[in-house]
Design a protein around this motif. Structure first.
Motif, PDB file in Angstrom:
ATOM      1  N   LEU A 184      -2.739  -0.899   7.533  1.00 16.19           N
ATOM      2  CA  LEU A 184      -2.728  -0.806   6.079  1.00 16.19           C
ATOM      3  C   LEU A 184      -1.443  -1.416   5.506  1.00 16.19           C
ATOM      4  O   LEU A 184      -1.480  -2.152   4.520  1.00 16.19           O
ATOM      5  CB  LEU A 184      -2.893   0.645   5.635  1.00 16.19           C
ATOM      6  CG  LEU A 184      -2.870   0.890   4.131  1.00 16.19           C
ATOM      7  CD1 LEU A 184      -3.982   0.121   3.425  1.00 16.19           C
ATOM      8  CD2 LEU A 184      -2.984   2.383   3.854  1.00 16.19           C
ATOM      9  N   LYS A 185      -0.300  -1.152   6.121  1.00 19.35           N
ATOM     10  CA  LYS A 185       0.965  -1.721   5.643  1.00 19.35           C
ATOM     11  C   LYS A 185       0.948  -3.241   5.729  1.00 19.35           C
ATOM     12  O   LYS A 185       1.418  -3.925   4.820  1.00 19.35           O
ATOM     13  CB  LYS A 185       2.139  -1.171   6.453  1.00 19.35           C
ATOM     14  CG  LYS A 185       2.459   0.272   6.132  1.00 19.35           C
ATOM     15  CD  LYS A 185       3.595   0.778   6.991  1.00 19.35           C
ATOM     16  CE  LYS A 185       3.821   2.253   6.754  1.00 19.35           C
ATOM     17  NZ  LYS A 185       4.904   2.779   7.590  1.00 19.35           N
ATOM     18  N   GLN A 207      -1.333  -4.528   2.922  1.00 21.76           N
ATOM     19  CA  GLN A 207      -0.667  -4.446   1.628  1.00 21.76           C
ATOM     20  C   GLN A 207       0.374  -5.546   1.488  1.00 21.76           C
ATOM     21  O   GLN A 207       0.483  -6.188   0.438  1.00 21.76           O
ATOM     22  CB  GLN A 207      -0.035  -3.064   1.445  1.00 21.76           C
ATOM     23  CG  GLN A 207      -1.071  -1.986   1.228  1.00 21.76           C
ATOM     24  CD  GLN A 207      -0.506  -0.583   1.293  1.00 21.76           C
ATOM     25  OE1 GLN A 207       0.506  -0.331   1.948  1.00 21.76           O
ATOM     26  NE2 GLN A 207      -1.180   0.347   0.639  1.00 21.76           N
ATOM     27  N   ARG A 208       1.103  -5.807   2.538  1.00 25.01           N
ATOM     28  CA  ARG A 208       2.127  -6.852   2.485  1.00 25.01           C
ATOM     29  C   ARG A 208       1.482  -8.235   2.311  1.00 25.01           C
ATOM     30  O   ARG A 208       2.000  -9.081   1.593  1.00 25.01           O
ATOM     31  CB  ARG A 208       2.996  -6.814   3.734  1.00 25.01           C
ATOM     32  CG  ARG A 208       4.226  -7.671   3.565  1.00 25.01           C
ATOM     33  CD  ARG A 208       5.227  -7.480   4.643  1.00 25.01           C
ATOM     34  NE  ARG A 208       6.054  -6.314   4.392  1.00 25.01           N
ATOM     35  CZ  ARG A 208       7.048  -5.956   5.180  1.00 25.01           C
ATOM     36  NH1 ARG A 208       7.315  -6.648   6.261  1.00 25.01           N
ATOM     37  NH2 ARG A 208       7.770  -4.896   4.897  1.00 25.01           N
ATOM     38  N   TYR A 216      -1.296  -9.013   0.698  1.00 30.92           N
ATOM     39  CA  TYR A 216      -1.687  -9.202  -0.697  1.00 30.92           C
ATOM     40  C   TYR A 216      -0.482  -9.211  -1.629  1.00 30.92           C
ATOM     41  O   TYR A 216      -0.480  -9.919  -2.632  1.00 30.92           O
ATOM     42  CB  TYR A 216      -2.712  -8.145  -1.112  1.00 30.92           C
ATOM     43  CG  TYR A 216      -4.073  -8.451  -0.527  1.00 30.92           C
ATOM     44  CD1 TYR A 216      -4.922  -9.366  -1.143  1.00 30.92           C
ATOM     45  CD2 TYR A 216      -4.492  -7.853   0.653  1.00 30.92           C
ATOM     46  CE1 TYR A 216      -6.162  -9.667  -0.607  1.00 30.92           C
ATOM     47  CE2 TYR A 216      -5.731  -8.148   1.209  1.00 30.92           C
ATOM     48  CZ  TYR A 216      -6.558  -9.052   0.573  1.00 30.92           C
ATOM     49  OH  TYR A 216      -7.782  -9.367   1.108  1.00 30.92           O
ATOM     50  N   GLN A 217       0.553  -8.447  -1.324  1.00 29.66           N
ATOM     51  CA  GLN A 217       1.746  -8.451  -2.168  1.00 29.66           C
ATOM     52  C   GLN A 217       2.449  -9.803  -2.118  1.00 29.66           C
ATOM     53  O   GLN A 217       3.043 -10.226  -3.112  1.00 29.66           O
ATOM     54  CB  GLN A 217       2.694  -7.324  -1.761  1.00 29.66           C
ATOM     55  CG  GLN A 217       2.188  -5.975  -2.205  1.00 29.66           C
ATOM     56  CD  GLN A 217       2.968  -4.804  -1.617  1.00 29.66           C
ATOM     57  OE1 GLN A 217       3.713  -4.954  -0.661  1.00 29.66           O
ATOM     58  NE2 GLN A 217       2.759  -3.639  -2.201  1.00 29.66           N
ATOM     59  N   ASN A 273      -0.734  -3.649  -7.473  1.00 27.24           N
ATOM     60  CA  ASN A 273      -0.716  -2.533  -6.516  1.00 27.24           C
ATOM     61  C   ASN A 273      -1.989  -2.615  -5.684  1.00 27.24           C
ATOM     62  O   ASN A 273      -3.045  -2.948  -6.215  1.00 27.24           O
ATOM     63  CB  ASN A 273      -0.661  -1.193  -7.243  1.00 27.24           C
ATOM     64  CG  ASN A 273       0.672  -0.989  -7.920  1.00 27.24           C
ATOM     65  OD1 ASN A 273       1.705  -1.281  -7.345  1.00 27.24           O
ATOM     66  ND2 ASN A 273       0.651  -0.504  -9.142  1.00 27.24           N
ATOM     67  N   PHE A 274      -1.896  -2.280  -4.436  1.00 26.06           N
ATOM     68  CA  PHE A 274      -3.036  -2.425  -3.544  1.00 26.06           C
ATOM     69  C   PHE A 274      -3.377  -1.110  -2.837  1.00 26.06           C
ATOM     70  O   PHE A 274      -3.667  -1.083  -1.655  1.00 26.06           O
ATOM     71  CB  PHE A 274      -2.770  -3.547  -2.533  1.00 26.06           C
ATOM     72  CG  PHE A 274      -2.651  -4.878  -3.219  1.00 26.06           C
ATOM     73  CD1 PHE A 274      -3.778  -5.552  -3.629  1.00 26.06           C
ATOM     74  CD2 PHE A 274      -1.408  -5.418  -3.498  1.00 26.06           C
ATOM     75  CE1 PHE A 274      -3.684  -6.762  -4.298  1.00 26.06           C
ATOM     76  CE2 PHE A 274      -1.300  -6.625  -4.164  1.00 26.06           C
ATOM     77  CZ  PHE A 274      -2.441  -7.301  -4.558  1.00 26.06           C
ATOM     78  N   PHE A 275      -3.406  -0.040  -3.611  1.00 21.35           N
ATOM     79  CA  PHE A 275      -3.727   1.274  -3.058  1.00 21.35           C
ATOM     80  C   PHE A 275      -5.162   1.331  -2.550  1.00 21.35           C
ATOM     81  O   PHE A 275      -5.475   2.088  -1.645  1.00 21.35           O
ATOM     82  CB  PHE A 275      -3.485   2.366  -4.098  1.00 21.35           C
ATOM     83  CG  PHE A 275      -2.066   2.412  -4.599  1.00 21.35           C
ATOM     84  CD1 PHE A 275      -1.023   2.746  -3.741  1.00 21.35           C
ATOM     85  CD2 PHE A 275      -1.770   2.106  -5.922  1.00 21.35           C
ATOM     86  CE1 PHE A 275       0.287   2.784  -4.191  1.00 21.35           C
ATOM     87  CE2 PHE A 275      -0.457   2.139  -6.384  1.00 21.35           C
ATOM     88  CZ  PHE A 275       0.573   2.478  -5.515  1.00 21.35           C
ATOM     89  N   LEU A 311      -6.712  -0.698  -0.755  1.00 16.74           N
ATOM     90  CA  LEU A 311      -6.891  -1.228   0.599  1.00 16.74           C
ATOM     91  C   LEU A 311      -7.063  -0.124   1.635  1.00 16.74           C
ATOM     92  O   LEU A 311      -7.666  -0.331   2.685  1.00 16.74           O
ATOM     93  CB  LEU A 311      -5.726  -2.137   0.977  1.00 16.74           C
ATOM     94  CG  LEU A 311      -5.619  -3.430   0.174  1.00 16.74           C
ATOM     95  CD1 LEU A 311      -4.364  -4.183   0.551  1.00 16.74           C
ATOM     96  CD2 LEU A 311      -6.858  -4.289   0.356  1.00 16.74           C
ATOM     97  N   GLU A 312      -6.563   1.063   1.317  1.00 16.57           N
ATOM     98  CA  GLU A 312      -6.748   2.201   2.223  1.00 16.57           C
ATOM     99  C   GLU A 312      -8.231   2.463   2.447  1.00 16.57           C
ATOM    100  O   GLU A 312      -8.665   2.758   3.558  1.00 16.57           O
ATOM    101  CB  GLU A 312      -6.051   3.437   1.676  1.00 16.57           C
ATOM    102  CG  GLU A 312      -6.128   4.627   2.618  1.00 16.57           C
ATOM    103  CD  GLU A 312      -5.318   5.803   2.128  1.00 16.57           C
ATOM    104  OE1 GLU A 312      -5.298   6.818   2.853  1.00 16.57           O
ATOM    105  OE2 GLU A 312      -4.698   5.738   1.049  1.00 16.57           O
TER     106      GLU A 312
END
Length: 164
Positions: free
Chosen positions: A14-15, A18-19, A21-22, A29-31, A33-34
């Protein structure tokens, strides 16, 4: 060093997602993705990590660490799922994510991971690999073009207004 990931590494995957897409959309924010990881990450969707073999932070001070200091530091990941070719009906590998941390890019890691997954897919009998790449991600487009990937279809979207 490449190693197969385990289902226990859901939070690390997940990290990395998120990285990814960031990097492309820094103000978002990509919450959500969880939920993607929760829904699709399983023993049928393999994950591979590239880890540093020994010490050194590789200049990662400006970004939050992806792992604890006691664990090996992954510098790249590849997560693969399954898809069905809608023309012929054959199962094939689909790349969910290929990510190399910025300070380790342009060293052949992405190419090596792509060749690794191609060999893996051939061994399991797949005839193609699919992936989605953002049109604005020129480095990824260049990599995939150099490796012989071709545009087969174009994914189109239309943003709808909630106003009536």
């Amino acid at each position: 060093m490449i190693r197969r990931g385990s289902l226990l590494e859901r939070s690390l995957l997940l990290k990395f997602m998120q990285r990814t897409y960031q990097d492309l959309f820094p103000n978002e924010n990509f919450f959500h993705l969880e939920q993607t990881v929760k829904q699709y990450f399983s023993s049928d969707t393999p994950l591979w990590w590239i880890e540093e073999e020994s010490g050194g932070s590789g200049g990662r001070e400006e970004l939050p660490p992806l792992t604890s200091p006691a664990s090996p530091a992954p510098v790249a990941c590849l997560w693969v799922g399954n898809a069905i070719d809608q023309v012929h009906g054959n199962r094939h590998a689909h790349i969910f994510i290929l990510y190399v941390v910025p300070e380790h890019r342009r060293r052949g890691i992405g190419t090596a991971l792509m060749r690794y997954v191609e060999n893996w897919a051939i061994q399991r009998g797949d005839r193609q690999i699919g992936l989605q790449v953002f049109q604005s991600n020129k480095p990824a487009l260049n990599l995939y073009n150099q490796l012989g990937y071709q545009t087969q279809s174009i994914w189109m979207v239309k943003f709808l207004s909630a106003e009536k």
